[in-house]
Write an enzyme that holds these catalytic residues in place. Structure first.
Site, short mmCIF file in Angstrom:
data_model
loop_
_atom_site.label_atom_id
_atom_site.label_comp_id
_atom_site.label_asym_id
_atom_site.label_seq_id
_atom_site.Cartn_x
_atom_site.Cartn_y
_atom_site.Cartn_z
N MET A 31 12.49 55.64 -18.34
CA MET A 31 12.63 57.08 -18.10
C MET A 31 13.13 57.31 -16.67
O MET A 31 12.97 58.39 -16.11
CB MET A 31 11.30 57.78 -18.34
CG MET A 31 10.84 57.62 -19.80
SD MET A 31 9.76 58.91 -20.37
CE MET A 31 8.34 58.62 -19.36
N HIS A 35 11.49 51.23 -10.22
CA HIS A 35 10.83 50.51 -9.14
C HIS A 35 10.90 49.01 -9.44
O HIS A 35 11.55 48.60 -10.42
CB HIS A 35 9.38 51.00 -8.98
CG HIS A 35 8.61 51.05 -10.26
ND1 HIS A 35 8.34 49.92 -11.01
CD2 HIS A 35 8.08 52.09 -10.96
CE1 HIS A 35 7.65 50.25 -12.08
NE2 HIS A 35 7.49 51.57 -12.10
N HIS A 38 10.50 47.77 -13.03
CA HIS A 38 11.70 47.86 -13.87
C HIS A 38 12.70 46.77 -13.47
O HIS A 38 13.39 46.21 -14.32
CB HIS A 38 12.36 49.23 -13.69
CG HIS A 38 11.52 50.39 -14.12
ND1 HIS A 38 10.97 51.27 -13.23
CD2 HIS A 38 11.12 50.80 -15.35
CE1 HIS A 38 10.28 52.18 -13.87
NE2 HIS A 38 10.34 51.93 -15.16
N VAL A 176 3.91 44.24 -12.57
CA VAL A 176 4.18 43.97 -11.15
C VAL A 176 3.27 44.87 -10.33
O VAL A 176 3.11 46.06 -10.63
CB VAL A 176 5.67 44.24 -10.81
CG1 VAL A 176 5.94 43.97 -9.34
CG2 VAL A 176 6.58 43.38 -11.68
N SER A 185 4.01 52.09 -10.51
CA SER A 185 4.23 53.19 -11.44
C SER A 185 4.95 54.30 -10.70
O SER A 185 4.69 54.53 -9.51
CB SER A 185 2.88 53.72 -11.96
OG SER A 185 3.06 54.98 -12.58
O1 PAF Z 1 7.69 53.05 -20.90
C1 PAF Z 1 8.52 53.96 -20.77
O2 PAF Z 1 9.15 54.15 -19.73
C2 PAF Z 1 8.77 54.89 -21.95
O3 PAF Z 1 7.61 55.10 -22.67
C3 PAF Z 1 9.91 54.42 -22.87
C4 PAF Z 1 9.59 53.09 -23.51
C5 PAF Z 1 11.19 54.29 -22.06
C6 PAF Z 1 10.14 55.44 -23.97
O4 PAF Z 1 10.48 56.69 -23.46
#
Ligand code: PAF
Length: 279
Positions: A31, A35, A38, A176, A185
């Site tokens: 979304m 950070h 990801h 992480v 987060s």
């Molecule tokens: O974990 C997330 O960032 C969201 O729940 C996802 C998997 C991208 C779905 O919107």
């Protein structure tokens, strides 16, 4: 460098171009507000696939609280910079493109999605599973990468892939953490400096307490509002609120928190493979 596809048509045109035909594709669905957590997913996807796609879509149907949706950070330029060494394409569709049906069609899991997070966030996992299926259909990846921080989400996505016979490998990647143990987060940035310091007590208490009930009591005593702390299948999962920021975490009852902790004072170096490298 990544190609930014601002809509579904642009992405489909890229996907149909010669450089993509017959290549293995790894998907990192997000979304945005990226950070180092990801980044670890992107690095793993880069290492295991010929092409990597990052999706950035703030999914409105998984937010049970409209205020939370409104506050969700939108940082596409910074996200594109972080993803550039790893992703071949960044796909950022508009809500109207993803929900052209007005959310009449949904993926619903009728048991496990109602527990833990699901019990506290009605409709959350229906929104998650629905958008993840749409993203899978859009991107058509061989593999998709999800963080273990959202353990229940990871398990439900695995279950959906199995139930709906989707030919996609779901790869779960370790959480992480900051040097003090707090799981990364996008919500952490909403904490005050004092709240951010206190937040590190959450994983520590979660890990140190002898039982879920003891962890919950200690967290309440430390100033957190506990939504749930439960031991399920060898893991302890929890959600708390601090300064009206909701934090979730989980750990194996046999594991060590430091496994994926970032080094103090710096980012863990993640070395992407070059764009031309193949698995
Ligand atoms: O974990 C997330 O960032 C969201 O729940 C996802 C998997 C991208 C779905 O919107």
């Amino acid at each position: 460098m990544s190609t930014l596809c601002a809509g579904i048509a642009a992405w489909r045109a890229l996907r149909d171009s010669p450089g993509w035909a017959g290549r293995s594709v790894g998907l990192v669905p997000t979304m945005g507000a990226l950070h180092a957590g990801h980044e670890a997913l992107l690095a793993r996807a880069r290492a295991e696939n010929e092409r990597v796609v990052l999706t950035v879509f703030v999914n409105p149907t998984q937010f049970d609280d409209p205020a939370d949706l409104a506050k969700y950070p939108k940082t596409l330029d910074a996200d594109a910079r972080l993803a550039a060494p790893y992703a071949d394409a960044i796909v950022a569709p508009a809500p109207g493109e993803i929900y052209r049906d007005g959310y009449r069609y949904r993926v619903t899991e009728s048991e496990r999605s109602l527990l833990l997070e699901g019990a506290h966030r009605p409709g959350h996992f229906t929104g998650v599973l629905t958008v993840v299926l749409k993203l899978f259909n859009l991107v058509q990846p061989c593999r998709a990468y999800f963080g273990e921080k959202d353990w229940q989400q990871l398990e439900l996505v695995r279950g959906m892939v199995e139930a709906l016979l989707l030919p996609i490998e779901i790869v779960g990647c370790p959480t992480v953490r900051e040097p003090d143990g707090l799981a990364l987060s996008s919500r952490n940035r909403r904490l005050s400096p004092a709240g951010r310091l206190k937040a590190a007590e959450f994983p520590r208490i979660l890990q140190a307490a002898d039982s879920a009930a003891v962890a919950a009591a200690r967290l309440e005593a430390a100033g957190f509002t506990v939504d749930y702390i439960e031991d399920v299948g060898g893991r302890r999962l929890g959600a708390v609120r601090l300064e009206s920021v909701r934090l979730i975490d989980n750990l194996s009852l046999a594991s060590e928190l430091e496994a994926m902790t970032l080094p103090a004072g710096g980012r863990r170096p993640i070395r992407p493979r070059t764009q031309s490298s193949t698995p």
